[in-house]
Design a protein around this motif. Structure first.
Motif: not given
Length: 292
Positions: A242-251
């Motif tokens: 949790i956090g990796v997909p969401e931050i990846s999408a932001w980046l």
């Protein structure tokens, strides 16, 4: 010599488990052992809420951040790592197991299936085979090759289907047959102090929100960048933390900052709900501790 002693501290994410374990270890000189399946991975210290460097310096911690994010790490591998710690630790020293992964606590107290390690090549072959299948297609394949496992699953999600099929093809035995032949719990003969942290639901929701916002500001983005730079298989467990997909999408410009944070907070709250359900159903006789 009397029974060896261990403390088992379970609880949903953000419930204060690590702080309680650290306090116990400081007071009694105990050894803290990670029982969280995401905190075994390196690189993602902040994203997975691993103990800080300062906390690790204050008491001995084991099985944190020791598995490369490029690898998969099974419950069986965790069990073998714990067996090594038990063998080398002084019998007089208290071991403090802390985490939120119910299967790990089951392995300690109830027993576990000793399933051989399955090579990466076998896993990838199955993954490629089923990637075009929908849920019904995966279930049909499972019914053909491991009907007992298929019968136990209400939904043949990709991860479970890959696991069952890879075990069958690599060993010639079904996953269900291994699971039916369980070894006793690692700590079956130990004196155990068990507890599940059980914070108020609304308090936990607030903690989750504040913690992820703090993660975003304190280095989580850099950790995700480091993982993405390795161009890893998206099916790897570390890529699903949790956090990796969401931050990846932001980046990638697919979400704005607030959307990424909100999605990660929602995912964490959903995960905490699943953890509480597991603890209620599988560890119902463990004392509940309401943290202050």
């Amino acid at each position: 010599m009397g029974q060896r002693r261990a403390v088992l501290i379970a609880g949903p994410t953000a419930s204060g488990k690590s702080a309680l374990a650290l306090d116990r270890a400081r007071r009694g000189g105990g050894l803290i052992v990670n029982a969280d399946s995401m905190q075994v991975y390196d690189t993602l210290q902040i994203v997975t809420a691993r103990p800080s460097s300062e906390d690790e310096a204050a008491a001995e911690h084991r099985l944190y951040g020791f598995v490369p994010v490029t690898q998969r790490f099974s419950t069986g591998q965790w069990v073998r790592a714990v067996e090594a710690i038990i063998a080398e630790a002084s019998p007089a020293r208290e071991l403090i197991f802390v985490g939120g992964t119910g299967l790990y606590f089951d392995a300690l107290t109830k027993g576990f299936a000793d399933i051989p390690e399955i090579g990466e090549a076998a896993v990838l072959q199955v993954q490629q085979e089923i990637q075009a299948l929908d849920e019904a297609g995966r279930m049909a394949l499972l019914l053909k090759e491991d009907p007992e496992t298929a019968a136990r699953l209400s939904v043949a999600d990709p991860q479970r289907a890959i696991r069952a099929l890879a075990v069958k093809r690599a060993t010639g035995r079904t996953l269900s047959s291994f699971q039916a032949d369980q070894r006793p719990g690692l700590l079956a003969e130990w004196s155990l102090e068990k507890m599940v942290l059980w914070p108020d639901r609304e308090i936990l929701r607030g903690r989750i929100a504040r913690r992820f916002e703090a993660m975003f500001e304190s280095g989580a983005v850099d950790e995700v960048r480091a993982v993405l730079s390795q161009q890893l298989d998206p099916s790897l467990p570390a890529m699903k933390a949790i956090g990796v997909p969401e931050i990846s999408a932001w980046l990638a410009g697919e979400l704005d900052r607030d959307e990424a944070i909100e999605r990660a907070i929602i995912a964490t709250r959903q995960y905490a709900k699943r953890q509480r359900t597991w603890f209620r159903n599988r560890m119902g006789d463990w004392p509940r501790i309401v943290p202050g």
